[in-house]
Design a protein around this motif. Structure first.
Motif, PDB file in Angstrom:
ATOM      1  N   ARG A  24      13.734 -49.941 -26.998  1.00  0.00           N
ATOM      2  CA  ARG A  24      13.855 -49.844 -25.548  1.00  0.00           C
ATOM      3  C   ARG A  24      12.585 -49.230 -24.975  1.00  0.00           C
ATOM      4  O   ARG A  24      11.832 -48.578 -25.692  1.00  0.00           O
ATOM      5  N   THR A  25      12.394 -49.433 -23.693  1.00  0.00           N
ATOM      6  CA  THR A  25      11.228 -48.903 -23.000  1.00  0.00           C
ATOM      7  C   THR A  25      11.354 -47.384 -22.881  1.00  0.00           C
ATOM      8  O   THR A  25      12.401 -46.871 -22.493  1.00  0.00           O
ATOM      9  N   ILE A  26      10.273 -46.686 -23.192  1.00  0.00           N
ATOM     10  CA  ILE A  26      10.252 -45.219 -23.103  1.00  0.00           C
ATOM     11  C   ILE A  26       9.902 -44.840 -21.662  1.00  0.00           C
ATOM     12  O   ILE A  26       8.853 -45.242 -21.151  1.00  0.00           O
ATOM     13  N   PRO A  27      10.770 -44.079 -20.995  1.00  0.00           N
ATOM     14  CA  PRO A  27      10.505 -43.720 -19.594  1.00  0.00           C
ATOM     15  C   PRO A  27       9.290 -42.808 -19.452  1.00  0.00           C
ATOM     16  O   PRO A  27       8.932 -42.082 -20.378  1.00  0.00           O
ATOM     17  N   GLU A  28       8.712 -42.846 -18.268  1.00  0.00           N
ATOM     18  CA  GLU A  28       7.580 -41.973 -17.952  1.00  0.00           C
ATOM     19  C   GLU A  28       8.007 -40.517 -18.113  1.00  0.00           C
ATOM     20  O   GLU A  28       9.111 -40.132 -17.756  1.00  0.00           O
ATOM     21  N   GLY A  29       7.132 -39.718 -18.691  1.00  0.00           N
ATOM     22  CA  GLY A  29       7.407 -38.307 -18.906  1.00  0.00           C
ATOM     23  C   GLY A  29       7.933 -37.993 -20.294  1.00  0.00           C
ATOM     24  O   GLY A  29       8.089 -36.837 -20.648  1.00  0.00           O
ATOM     25  N   LEU A  30       8.229 -39.033 -21.081  1.00  0.00           N
ATOM     26  CA  LEU A  30       8.698 -38.843 -22.450  1.00  0.00           C
ATOM     27  C   LEU A  30       7.756 -39.550 -23.406  1.00  0.00           C
ATOM     28  O   LEU A  30       7.141 -40.554 -23.059  1.00  0.00           O
ATOM     29  N   ASP A  31       7.665 -39.025 -24.610  1.00  0.00           N
ATOM     30  CA  ASP A  31       6.989 -39.696 -25.720  1.00  0.00           C
ATOM     31  C   ASP A  31       7.996 -39.764 -26.852  1.00  0.00           C
ATOM     32  O   ASP A  31       8.759 -38.812 -27.058  1.00  0.00           O
ATOM     33  N   ALA A  32       7.994 -40.854 -27.585  1.00  0.00           N
ATOM     34  CA  ALA A  32       8.919 -40.989 -28.711  1.00  0.00           C
ATOM     35  C   ALA A  32       8.141 -41.432 -29.943  1.00  0.00           C
ATOM     36  O   ALA A  32       7.289 -42.316 -29.867  1.00  0.00           O
ATOM     37  N   THR A  33       8.453 -40.790 -31.064  1.00  0.00           N
ATOM     38  CA  THR A  33       7.811 -41.090 -32.333  1.00  0.00           C
ATOM     39  C   THR A  33       8.880 -41.226 -33.404  1.00  0.00           C
ATOM     40  O   THR A  33       9.757 -40.364 -33.516  1.00  0.00           O
ATOM     41  N   ILE A  34       8.786 -42.290 -34.186  1.00  0.00           N
ATOM     42  CA  ILE A  34       9.714 -42.465 -35.293  1.00  0.00           C
ATOM     43  C   ILE A  34       9.096 -41.842 -36.530  1.00  0.00           C
ATOM     44  O   ILE A  34       7.948 -42.099 -36.857  1.00  0.00           O
ATOM     45  N   GLU A  35       9.875 -40.986 -37.193  1.00  0.00           N
ATOM     46  CA  GLU A  35       9.408 -40.286 -38.396  1.00  0.00           C
ATOM     47  C   GLU A  35      10.451 -40.491 -39.493  1.00  0.00           C
ATOM     48  O   GLU A  35      11.513 -39.875 -39.452  1.00  0.00           O
ATOM     49  N   ASN A  36      10.159 -41.343 -40.452  1.00  0.00           N
ATOM     50  CA  ASN A  36      11.088 -41.656 -41.546  1.00  0.00           C
ATOM     51  C   ASN A  36      12.427 -42.102 -40.975  1.00  0.00           C
ATOM     52  O   ASN A  36      12.517 -43.121 -40.338  1.00  0.00           O
ATOM     53  N   ASP A  37      13.486 -41.294 -41.173  1.00  0.00           N
ATOM     54  CA  ASP A  37      14.814 -41.676 -40.702  1.00  0.00           C
ATOM     55  C   ASP A  37      15.203 -40.950 -39.412  1.00  0.00           C
ATOM     56  O   ASP A  37      16.365 -40.909 -39.043  1.00  0.00           O
ATOM     57  N   SER A  38      14.230 -40.362 -38.720  1.00  0.00           N
ATOM     58  CA  SER A  38      14.540 -39.628 -37.494  1.00  0.00           C
ATOM     59  C   SER A  38      13.617 -40.070 -36.365  1.00  0.00           C
ATOM     60  O   SER A  38      12.641 -40.777 -36.573  1.00  0.00           O
ATOM     61  N   ILE A  39      13.954 -39.618 -35.174  1.00  0.00           N
ATOM     62  CA  ILE A  39      13.110 -39.872 -34.008  1.00  0.00           C
ATOM     63  C   ILE A  39      12.824 -38.537 -33.332  1.00  0.00           C
ATOM     64  O   ILE A  39      13.693 -37.663 -33.275  1.00  0.00           O
TER      65      ILE A  39
END
Length: 176
Positions: free
Chosen positions: A3-18
């Motif tokens: 999904r699109t990441i909203p402005e003001g947030l950053d998302a990173t996938i790390e192994n089995d977590s986010i």
């Protein structure tokens, strides 16, 4: 689902977590900083004048604005936190955590995933300007709602966090 990441947030996938990171700073902070400077400057002026005076009203003049000093300290702390703080939300199959740093702040959370039975977004309107903020809540085993992440300024941010929790942990998402 991507999904699109909203402005003001950053998302990173790390192994089995986010990891979802939210910076606190917004343009709304700037007028508050100027107000805080004016408030604190007045108090400094007040106390510097009172301590130089030799009036019999000195004690009352020192004690009277104590509440104003408390507000000034809290407001200054909030402004500093708003400038520098980030909140890291980590969602893994075993653990959920939300931690604000580097300035210490209330609301840090760490839960085992089996404590989360559903997630929901709640809106809170406050102030004379009808400004809304959003809180991502979870439903526990006793069917009580508890706060996970608070003070989000945009519904898109809250919905993104709710949806990521729901998808990754495979728990119910309640639409509010």
């Amino acid at each position: 689902m991507k999904r699109t990441i909203p402005e003001g947030l950053d998302a990173t996938i790390e192994n089995d977590s986010i990891l979802i990171r939210r910076k606190w700073f917004s343009l709304k902070t700037i007028p508050l900083i100027f107000f805080c400077i004016a408030w604190d400057s007045f108090l400094v002026f007040w106390y510097s004048t009172v301590t130089k005076s030799e009036s019999s009203m000195d004690l009352l003049a020192i004690i009277f604005p104590i509440g104003h000093v408390a507000v000034g300290v809290g407001l200054t702390y909030f402004c500093i936190a708003s400038l520098f703080n980030k909140t890291d939300i980590r969602i893994s199959p075993r653990l959920f955590s939300a931690r604000s740093y580097p300035i210490p702040w209330i609301g840090n959370t760490e839960l085992k995933v089996d404590e989360l039975h559903a997630v929901v977004v709640r809106e809170r309107t406050s102030g004379g300007y009808n400004q809304s903020s959003f809180t991502v809540m979870y439903v526990d085993a006793q069917n009580k709602e508890k706060k996970l992440v608070r003070s989000l300024q945009h519904i898109e941010q809250a919905n993104f966090i709710r949806d990521e929790i729901s998808d990754l942990l495979n728990i119910e998402k309640i639409d509010s």
